[in-house]
Scaffold this motif. Structure first.
Motif, PDB file in Angstrom:
ATOM      1  N   SER A  49      -5.129   1.007  -1.753  1.00  0.00           N
ATOM      2  CA  SER A  49      -4.682   1.125  -3.146  1.00  0.00           C
ATOM      3  C   SER A  49      -4.304   2.538  -3.560  1.00  0.00           C
ATOM      4  O   SER A  49      -3.652   2.741  -4.572  1.00  0.00           O
ATOM      5  N   CYS A 104      -9.102  -3.780   0.103  1.00  0.00           N
ATOM      6  CA  CYS A 104      -8.056  -3.644  -0.925  1.00  0.00           C
ATOM      7  C   CYS A 104      -7.992  -2.220  -1.461  1.00  0.00           C
ATOM      8  O   CYS A 104      -6.903  -1.647  -1.602  1.00  0.00           O
ATOM      9  N   VAL A 105      -9.156  -1.643  -1.753  1.00  0.00           N
ATOM     10  CA  VAL A 105      -9.187  -0.285  -2.302  1.00  0.00           C
ATOM     11  C   VAL A 105      -8.685   0.725  -1.269  1.00  0.00           C
ATOM     12  O   VAL A 105      -8.031   1.705  -1.614  1.00  0.00           O
ATOM     13  N   LYS A 121      -1.277   2.066  -5.747  1.00  0.00           N
ATOM     14  CA  LYS A 121      -0.555   0.842  -5.438  1.00  0.00           C
ATOM     15  C   LYS A 121      -1.239  -0.272  -6.221  1.00  0.00           C
ATOM     16  O   LYS A 121      -2.326  -0.735  -5.854  1.00  0.00           O
ATOM     17  N   TRP A 152      -2.609  -3.746  -4.697  1.00  0.00           N
ATOM     18  CA  TRP A 152      -3.867  -3.623  -3.963  1.00  0.00           C
ATOM     19  C   TRP A 152      -5.031  -3.320  -4.908  1.00  0.00           C
ATOM     20  O   TRP A 152      -6.133  -3.862  -4.747  1.00  0.00           O
ATOM     21  N   LEU A 153      -4.792  -2.449  -5.886  1.00  0.00           N
ATOM     22  CA  LEU A 153      -5.846  -2.108  -6.839  1.00  0.00           C
ATOM     23  C   LEU A 153      -6.259  -3.331  -7.645  1.00  0.00           C
ATOM     24  O   LEU A 153      -7.452  -3.568  -7.888  1.00  0.00           O
TER      25      LEU A 153
END
Length: 391
Positions: A230, A226-227, A188, A191-192
């Motif tokens: 992701s 976030c990761v 994604k 997010w990444l």
């Protein structure tokens, strides 16, 4: 009463020696694994699995709805952060800081990852759906292996311990790369990209020599979040965040990286890793996982692949005059290579990633990891215990 106090004092000193330092971390990990196995194969089995896998009454993060997910995806990020700090320190100022120092550990680690993977594929790769587990026996558990080495005391020369440690650190870096490259779900990008931007901000803090720890901690948590969303496994964020922590020494010979490492290593060794071991080592043996191609491939990869790959790399490096082996007897080198077959923490972790949602295969993978790691530890310990002190 005085006799009791004298006995208690001696017992306290014995326990301090036993559970202090590197040996203690390995022993705690063994104890956690034993407790998990006992719980999973007793009347406590239902409670053990419910504790780990039942949905939590309240989960602040939707993706982490069980205690098991919190341990593997969140708590283990601390372990990977510490691994990242250790790798950065070794690469910049430690035993991997020059090309000459890096050459043999890197070659040995590559051999020690490639040969177990090939053995696994030869044994289990032909079975439908099992090829994804090729990286499970490629990992080495630093805490467990160095802990066993520490139990030997002076029977293990310092040069041998240092070589095992550097090989295991390179091995960890390889395992993190494998997780990021081969065990990533659908990406994604939003997010990444958010995680990458936060990591860049952390790097800028280091560039501007910000020496307070709290901005890095807050940003590292944000990057992890976030990761996590992701598609890349969230613990990779721990390693990448650690790489942004500044190592530049001040006038006292100190740095933020060294302070963070000093503060977090005990938490990682004595809490995070044993907790992970307890949460992941419980395998039901009766009517559960069988010793088929999957566990056999993993066990043989750890038990045979690790020493063959590492010793083969050492021999090739010497034959082609690329590097000289550490000063130790042949039997000591063989014992050290056997200890690298203790995959435990990282192997269990990769096993869960290799077969997501397939509980039966994950249990079989655990069985192979436990069997291969246990026999490797016993063989390595025995070889080193009775090895001649000079080659």
């Amino acid at each position: 009463m005085p006799a009791n106090r004298h006995f208690a004092s001696r017992l306290a000193r014995a326990l301090t020696r036993l559970f202090g330092g590197e040996a203690g971390a390995g022993l705690l990990l063994i104890l956690a694994a034993v407790l998990a196995m006992l719980a999973a194969n007793s009347v406590l089995s239902g409670a053990y699995h419910a504790l780990l896998h039942a949905p939590l009454p309240w989960a602040p993060i939707r993706k982490l709805e069980t205690a098991h997910l919190w341990i593997n995806d969140a708590v283990m990020a601390v372990f990977f952060f510490v691994v990242g700090l250790e790798i950065k320190r070794e690469l910049l100022v430690g035993e991997l800081s020059t090309p000459a120092q890096r050459r043999l550990p890197v070659l040995a680690a590559i051999g020690g990852m490639a040969v177990p993977a090939l053995i696994y594929l030869a044994v289990a790769g032909g079975e439908p759906g099992l090829a994804r587990g090729w990286a499970i026996p490629a990992a080495t558990d630093i805490a467990f292996a160095v802990g066993v080495l520490a139990l030997l005391g002076k029977r293990a020369p310092p040069a041998l311990r240092l070589f095992l440690l550097t090989v295991a650190i390179v091995d960890d870096l390889g395992a993190v790369a494998i997780i990021a490259l081969f065990y990533t779900a659908q990406l994604k990008l939003a997010w990444l990209g958010g995680g990458a931007a936060i990591l860049a901000a952390m790097a800028l803090l280091g560039r501007f020599r910000v020496e307070r720890g709290w901005p890095y901690v807050l940003l590292a948590i944000a990057a992890w979040y976030c990761v996590l969303h992701s598609g890349v496994h969230a613990t990779v964020a721990g390693v990448l965040a650690a790489f942004t922590i500044p190592l530049k020494l001040d006038h006292k010979g100190d740095s933020l990286l060294l302070r963070m490492e000093h503060a977090l290593v005990p938490w990682s060794a004595y809490f995070v890793v044993p907790l992970f071991g307890f949460a992941n080592a419980g395998v039901e043996l009766a009517g559960g996982a069988g010793f088929g191609a999957l566990p056999l491939g993993i066990a043989l990869g750890l038990l045979l692949g690790k020493p063959i790959g590492i010793l083969g790399a050492i021999l090739l490096a010497r034959a082609f005059k690329l590097a000289e082996p550490p000063p130790a007897s042949h039997q000591q080198l063989a014992g050290m290579a056997m200890l690298c077959g203790i995959g435990f923490t990282m192997s269990l972790f990769i096993g869960a990633l290799a077969f997501p949602g397939q509980a039966a295969l994950i249990d079989e993978a655990k069985l192979g990891v436990l069997a291969g790691s246990l026999v490797s530890a016993l063989c390595g310990f025995t070889l080193l215990r009775f090895a001649p002190q000079r080659g």
